[in-house]
Scaffold this motif. Structure first.
Motif, PDB file in Angstrom:
ATOM      1  N   MET A   1       0.855  -1.256   0.166  1.00 58.04           N
ATOM      2  CA  MET A   1       0.234   0.071   0.007  1.00 58.04           C
ATOM      3  C   MET A   1       0.890   1.256   0.063  1.00 58.04           C
ATOM      4  O   MET A   1       0.449   2.189  -0.667  1.00 58.04           O
ATOM      5  N   ALA A   2       2.051   1.398   0.749  1.00 61.83           N
ATOM      6  CA  ALA A   2       2.852   2.309   0.897  1.00 61.83           C
ATOM      7  C   ALA A   2       3.377   2.785  -0.642  1.00 61.83           C
ATOM      8  O   ALA A   2       3.418   3.791  -1.135  1.00 61.83           O
ATOM      9  N   TYR A   3       3.784   1.772  -1.313  1.00 64.37           N
ATOM     10  CA  TYR A   3       4.178   1.836  -2.717  1.00 64.37           C
ATOM     11  C   TYR A   3       3.409   2.513  -3.606  1.00 64.37           C
ATOM     12  O   TYR A   3       3.700   3.566  -4.599  1.00 64.37           O
ATOM     13  N   ARG A   4       1.937   1.887  -3.494  1.00 64.44           N
ATOM     14  CA  ARG A   4       0.986   2.611  -4.478  1.00 64.44           C
ATOM     15  C   ARG A   4       0.521   3.816  -4.139  1.00 64.44           C
ATOM     16  O   ARG A   4       0.261   4.862  -4.819  1.00 64.44           O
ATOM     17  N   THR A   5       0.508   4.206  -2.659  1.00 67.83           N
ATOM     18  CA  THR A   5       0.240   5.517  -2.115  1.00 67.83           C
ATOM     19  C   THR A   5       1.214   6.584  -2.609  1.00 67.83           C
ATOM     20  O   THR A   5       0.996   7.576  -3.204  1.00 67.83           O
ATOM     21  N   ARG A   6       2.668   6.004  -2.577  1.00 67.93           N
ATOM     22  CA  ARG A   6       3.681   6.688  -3.384  1.00 67.93           C
ATOM     23  C   ARG A   6       3.479   7.414  -4.707  1.00 67.93           C
ATOM     24  O   ARG A   6       3.607   8.314  -5.002  1.00 67.93           O
ATOM     25  N   ASP A   7       3.079   6.221  -5.503  1.00 70.24           N
ATOM     26  CA  ASP A   7       2.964   6.339  -6.808  1.00 70.24           C
ATOM     27  C   ASP A   7       1.794   7.407  -7.009  1.00 70.24           C
ATOM     28  O   ASP A   7       1.834   8.185  -8.033  1.00 70.24           O
ATOM     29  N   LEU A   8       0.674   7.195  -6.406  1.00 70.14           N
ATOM     30  CA  LEU A   8      -0.509   8.072  -6.479  1.00 70.14           C
ATOM     31  C   LEU A   8      -0.009   9.628  -6.266  1.00 70.14           C
ATOM     32  O   LEU A   8      -0.430  10.491  -7.034  1.00 70.14           O
ATOM     33  N   LEU A   9       0.685   9.837  -5.245  1.00 71.95           N
ATOM     34  CA  LEU A   9       1.328  11.209  -4.908  1.00 71.95           C
ATOM     35  C   LEU A   9       1.829  11.815  -5.887  1.00 71.95           C
ATOM     36  O   LEU A   9       2.044  12.989  -6.254  1.00 71.95           O
TER      37      LEU A   9
ATOM     38  N   ASP B   1       9.479   8.085   0.624  1.00 73.41           N
ATOM     39  CA  ASP B   1      10.756   7.420   0.131  1.00 73.41           C
ATOM     40  C   ASP B   1      11.785   6.890   1.351  1.00 73.41           C
ATOM     41  O   ASP B   1      12.464   6.012   1.192  1.00 73.41           O
ATOM     42  N   ALA B   2      11.520   7.784   2.369  1.00 69.87           N
ATOM     43  CA  ALA B   2      12.347   7.400   3.597  1.00 69.87           C
ATOM     44  C   ALA B   2      11.851   6.266   4.384  1.00 69.87           C
ATOM     45  O   ALA B   2      12.653   5.378   4.783  1.00 69.87           O
ATOM     46  N   ASP B   3      10.528   6.084   4.190  1.00 72.24           N
ATOM     47  CA  ASP B   3       9.884   5.144   5.011  1.00 72.24           C
ATOM     48  C   ASP B   3       9.858   3.591   4.114  1.00 72.24           C
ATOM     49  O   ASP B   3       9.920   2.490   4.769  1.00 72.24           O
ATOM     50  N   LEU B   4      10.076   3.545   2.810  1.00 68.91           N
ATOM     51  CA  LEU B   4       9.956   2.440   2.218  1.00 68.91           C
ATOM     52  C   LEU B   4      10.968   1.435   2.339  1.00 68.91           C
ATOM     53  O   LEU B   4      10.876   0.135   2.520  1.00 68.91           O
ATOM     54  N   PRO B   5      12.303   2.104   2.448  1.00 67.51           N
ATOM     55  CA  PRO B   5      13.255   0.919   2.776  1.00 67.51           C
ATOM     56  C   PRO B   5      13.001   0.266   4.323  1.00 67.51           C
ATOM     57  O   PRO B   5      13.327  -0.763   4.543  1.00 67.51           O
ATOM     58  N   ARG B   6      12.398   0.983   5.232  1.00 65.86           N
ATOM     59  CA  ARG B   6      12.306   0.663   6.364  1.00 65.86           C
ATOM     60  C   ARG B   6      11.371  -0.316   6.499  1.00 65.86           C
ATOM     61  O   ARG B   6      11.392  -1.635   7.169  1.00 65.86           O
ATOM     62  N   ARG B   7      10.087  -0.422   5.853  1.00 67.03           N
ATOM     63  CA  ARG B   7       9.296  -1.243   5.515  1.00 67.03           C
ATOM     64  C   ARG B   7       9.767  -2.689   4.773  1.00 67.03           C
ATOM     65  O   ARG B   7       9.273  -3.466   5.353  1.00 67.03           O
TER      66      ARG B   7
ATOM     67  N   ILE C   1      17.234  -4.976  -7.492  1.00 68.93           N
ATOM     68  CA  ILE C   1      15.951  -4.950  -6.846  1.00 68.93           C
ATOM     69  C   ILE C   1      16.237  -4.185  -5.419  1.00 68.93           C
ATOM     70  O   ILE C   1      17.099  -4.450  -4.891  1.00 68.93           O
ATOM     71  N   GLY C   2      15.345  -3.301  -5.437  1.00 63.32           N
ATOM     72  CA  GLY C   2      15.414  -2.573  -4.117  1.00 63.32           C
ATOM     73  C   GLY C   2      14.110  -2.470  -3.672  1.00 63.32           C
ATOM     74  O   GLY C   2      13.060  -2.814  -4.300  1.00 63.32           O
TER      75      GLY C   2
END
Length: 114
Positions: A1-9, A78-84, A100-101
């Motif tokens: 969900m975080a990735y898709r939310t970032r993409d939407l923003l 962007d800062a939160d995705l690596p933690r997730r 892959i990251g």
């Protein structure tokens, strides 16, 4: 969900960047495409040289503030995705593959459903 939310923003930010560019182009002020050039638009909008009517300045400032807010939210994600990605076992294994990251892990592979 975080990735898709970032993409939407990011898509919303792109659309919002295009809005003041188009409106200011109607006023004879042209800036290159892309978020890197928003500062050029902001400099014109914030200028006191009388090049723009006050109503245009106010509305452009509203859009520029919206762009800044969206940019801040994208940076936070962007800062939160690596933690997730580091807390998810599947994502952690996938990030060991070359190329892959945390930003490119497809949601279905990482166990996240739409």
């Amino acid at each position: 969900m975080a990735y898709r939310t970032r993409d939407l923003l990011v898509r919303q930010r792109t659309q919002t960047i295009d809005a003041p560019r188009a409106r200011l182009a109607e006023q004879g002020i042209v800036a290159p495409v892309g978020p890197a050039h928003v500062s050029r638009l902001a400099a014109v909008v914030d200028g006191d040289d009388g090049a723009l009517p006050a109503a245009v300045q106010d509305l452009a400032r509203l859009l520029l503030d919206q762009i800044a807010g969206l940019s801040k939210k994208v940076a936070e994600l962007d800062a939160d995705l690596p933690r997730r990605a580091s807390t998810d076992d599947t994502a952690r294994r996938l990030t060991t593959l070359p190329g892959i990251g945390p930003m490119v892990i497809p949601p279905k592979i990482s166990g996240v459903q739409k």
